[in-house]
Design an enzyme around this catalytic site. Structure first.
Site, PDB file in Angstrom:
ATOM      1  N   HIS A 145       0.875  -1.181   0.000  1.00  0.00           N
ATOM      2  CA  HIS A 145       0.000   0.000   0.000  1.00  0.00           C
ATOM      3  C   HIS A 145       0.916   1.235   0.000  1.00  0.00           C
ATOM      4  O   HIS A 145       2.033   1.178   0.524  1.00  0.00           O
ATOM      5  CB  HIS A 145      -0.839  -0.047   1.277  1.00  0.00           C
ATOM      6  N   ASP A 222       3.226  -4.265   8.141  1.00  0.00           N
ATOM      7  CA  ASP A 222       2.001  -3.493   7.981  1.00  0.00           C
ATOM      8  C   ASP A 222       0.839  -4.471   8.180  1.00  0.00           C
ATOM      9  O   ASP A 222       0.548  -5.294   7.313  1.00  0.00           O
ATOM     10  CB  ASP A 222       2.006  -2.874   6.576  1.00  0.00           C
ATOM     11  N   GLN A 225      -4.415  -4.932   7.046  1.00  0.00           N
ATOM     12  CA  GLN A 225      -5.420  -5.853   6.502  1.00  0.00           C
ATOM     13  C   GLN A 225      -5.446  -7.191   7.221  1.00  0.00           C
ATOM     14  O   GLN A 225      -6.358  -7.985   7.001  1.00  0.00           O
ATOM     15  CB  GLN A 225      -5.168  -6.101   5.004  1.00  0.00           C
ATOM     16  N   LYS A 248     -10.282  -0.735  10.884  1.00  0.00           N
ATOM     17  CA  LYS A 248     -10.428  -1.968  10.083  1.00  0.00           C
ATOM     18  C   LYS A 248     -10.708  -3.165  10.995  1.00  0.00           C
ATOM     19  O   LYS A 248     -10.815  -4.297  10.553  1.00  0.00           O
ATOM     20  CB  LYS A 248      -9.174  -2.215   9.247  1.00  0.00           C
ATOM     21  N   CYS A 386      -4.813   2.465  -3.635  1.00  0.00           N
ATOM     22  CA  CYS A 386      -3.546   2.979  -3.059  1.00  0.00           C
ATOM     23  C   CYS A 386      -2.411   1.991  -3.246  1.00  0.00           C
ATOM     24  O   CYS A 386      -1.541   1.835  -2.367  1.00  0.00           O
ATOM     25  CB  CYS A 386      -3.701   3.337  -1.583  1.00  0.00           C
TER      26      CYS A 386
HETATM   27  N1  7TS Z   1      -1.670  -0.581   4.711  1.00  0.00           N
HETATM   28  C1  7TS Z   1      -2.583  -1.359   4.129  1.00  0.00           C
HETATM   29  C2  7TS Z   1      -2.204  -2.747   3.706  1.00  0.00           C
HETATM   30  C3  7TS Z   1      -3.876  -0.872   3.930  1.00  0.00           C
HETATM   31  O1  7TS Z   1      -4.772  -1.664   3.350  1.00  0.00           O
HETATM   32  C4  7TS Z   1      -4.186   0.447   4.336  1.00  0.00           C
HETATM   33  C5  7TS Z   1      -5.527   1.045   4.082  1.00  0.00           C
HETATM   34  C6  7TS Z   1      -3.203   1.190   4.975  1.00  0.00           C
HETATM   35  C7  7TS Z   1      -1.948   0.660   5.134  1.00  0.00           C
HETATM   36  C8  7TS Z   1      -3.472   2.555   5.506  1.00  0.00           C
HETATM   37  O2  7TS Z   1      -4.357   2.491   6.589  1.00  0.00           O
HETATM   38  P1  7TS Z   1      -4.944   3.797   7.253  1.00  0.00           P
HETATM   39  O3  7TS Z   1      -5.968   3.312   8.215  1.00  0.00           O
HETATM   40  O4  7TS Z   1      -3.838   4.511   7.900  1.00  0.00           O
HETATM   41  O5  7TS Z   1      -5.559   4.596   6.130  1.00  0.00           O
HETATM   42  N2  7TS Z   1      -6.224   0.465   3.007  1.00  0.00           N
HETATM   43  C9  7TS Z   1      -7.352   0.915   2.453  1.00  0.00           C
HETATM   44  C10 7TS Z   1      -7.971   0.226   1.413  1.00  0.00           C
HETATM   45  O6  7TS Z   1      -7.602  -0.825   0.931  1.00  0.00           O
HETATM   46  N3  7TS Z   1      -9.061   0.941   1.030  1.00  0.00           N
HETATM   47  O7  7TS Z   1      -9.139   2.040   1.788  1.00  0.00           O
HETATM   48  C11 7TS Z   1      -8.075   2.048   2.676  1.00  0.00           C
END
Ligand code: 7TS
Length: 427
Positions: A145, A222, A225, A248, A386
């Site tokens: 990501h 990370d 997910q 999440k 992303c």
């Molecule tokens: N890393 C991964 C693997 C992610 O899927 C996401 C967010 C992030 C980092 C960033 O997370 P945040 O909570 O700091 O924004 N992924 C997604 C997605 O797949 N669709 O919307 C956000």
């Protein structure tokens, strides 16, 4: 291709069966816990298949946040009054909840952040300042990501280190033999995702960490997910850092976690400075507070932390192995139904994957498919998710992504495919 069998095979999850498994998984009961799932969109019952972006919240999480503001709102760690003591206790209890949930050794290894993005920025910026030097290498994978790419690009620019990308195979799995070959004495950091948000691939993080340690590299996982779909035990994984977002995991937005091994966090300089993170300040200089406060400058998101604590209680309270099996059945059902649609091209066919169905239909534009699904009450995400470099590798600009959670049903999967068949007639 299944989440549970994947997790069971994956040696990172020796503890999978320590999580609750008592055959009490009851989808009807679970759905009643999530008020938003009963809503209508465009006059149709909502079918929410955008769980990789964010999950819906159970009533108990909504209540915990409301009750915090109604009964306990105060700033933490500083008041000489009862409310502040109450707020501090709730806030620190939530931290302890996280500690147990991911099996960290100490509560002070749990740093509150805004989310995964802030957590990774915190590590990348700190390591750029304190550890990285010209000639060092930072290894990431092709499925990352942007939140696990751009902070490292910045860190590399600041320090003179080099970003090296481990390729993936046609199934969307990490090419492990190339990973091992790329590791060398200059590898300072290995930063990889536990689960891919665009493909659903579950990476063998324990093995990734083991190999990285052999060359003395710092490991950053990370977990954005993975946290709602895999059993995560940071001591077993033995990673230096693990990051995830509360939203999440059925918790509020704006709260997340950076786990770091005590000795690594001690070595890392603070990310932001100001109140709460200091021990002493003069006009000339300052000294830092102890862990975890060194990394928590300013007034934190107390209600968010309390809400995340409640989300963890909720998640721990359900039959998690039952939930994993349920998600596995949803994915298998998706795959089965998709076989009858020969113009569907699936992206991400890893042996070990979570319930993410990322696809293109014929030559339809993903956003057209998403808009037409929305007309029928179905929420999916479309675009590059992303992961623009991954999309470039795949030779596409984006996909349609249906991502499932434990509260989705087989009926919803069937409706999704019925709707896709209708969408196809419009395009
Ligand atoms: N890393 C991964 C693997 C992610 O899927 C996401 C967010 C992030 C980092 C960033 O997370 P945040 O909570 O700091 O924004 N992924 C997604 C997605 O797949 N669709 O919307 C956000």
């Amino acid at each position: 291709m299944s989440s549970l069998s994947a997790i069971a095979q994956d040696s990172t999850s020796d503890n999978t069966f320590n999580i609750r498994s008592d055959n009490t998984f009851d989808i009807d009961k679970i759905r009643q816990d999530f008020p938003l799932l009963n809503k209508q969109v465009k006059g149709r019952p909502l079918i929410y298949l955008d769980n990789a972006a964010t999950t819906q919240k159970p009533q108990c999480v909504i209540n915990a946040v409301n009750q915090f503001y109604e009964n306990s709102n105060a700033n933490v760690h500083r008041g000489a009054h009862t409310l502040s003591d109450n707020a501090t206790e709730l806030f620190e209890n939530a931290r302890s909840n996280v500690k147990h949930f991911i099996n960290a050794k100490h509560s002070h290894e749990i740093i509150w952040t805004k989310g995964t993005t802030e957590a990774i920025n915190m590590i990348a910026s700190g390591l750029a300042q304190s550890l990285l030097k010209p000639g060092d290498e930072i290894l990431i994978s092709a499925m990352e990501h942007h939140a696990n790419i751009v902070p490292w690009q910045m860190a590399a620019q600041r320090s003179g280190a080099k970003l090296v990308v481990v390729p993936i195979n046609e199934q969307g799995e990490l090419n492990f033999s190339i990973y091992k070959k790329l590791l060398n004495k200059n590898t300072a950091i290995v930063a990889m995702t536990h689960v891919s948000n665009a493909l659903g691939t579950i990476n063998p993080v324990k093995e990734i960490v083991q190999c990285a340690k052999q060359v003395g590299a710092i490991t950053v996982i990370d977990g954005a997910q993975a946290i709602a779909h895999c059993a995560v035990d940071v001591q077993q994984l033995d990673c230096d850092f693990y990051a995830f977002s509360g939203h999440k995991l059925f918790g509020p937005t704006g709260i997340g976690v950076l786990y770091g091994k005590e000795e690594r966090l001690e070595q890392l300089p603070p990310f932001q400075t100001g109140g709460e993170m200091i021990k002493t300040v003069t006009f000339q200089q300052a000294t830092w507070n102890e862990l975890p406060y060194k990394f928590e400058a300013g007034t934190p998101n107390v209600a968010g932390a309390v809400g995340l604590g409640a989300a963890i209680d909720y998640f721990n309270g359900i039959d998690r192995v039952g939930a994993m099996l349920h998600e596995e059945r949803l994915l298998n059902y998706c795959l089965e139904l998709s076989k009858s649609m020969d113009d569907i091209h699936l992206y991400g066919t890893a042996k070990n994957k979570t319930a993410i169905f990322s696809f293109l239909m014929g030559d339809s534009h993903p956003s057209d498919v998403g808009t037409l699904l929305n007309q029928q009450g179905i929420a999916v995400r479309t675009g590059h998710h992303c992961t623009m470099p991954l999309m470039n590798e795949l030779g596409i600009s984006g996909t349609v992504r249906a991502s499932f959670s434990l509260y989705n049903t087989q009926e919803e999967v069937a409706m999704f495919f019925t709707s896709l068949t209708k969408v196809r007639t419009f395009l």
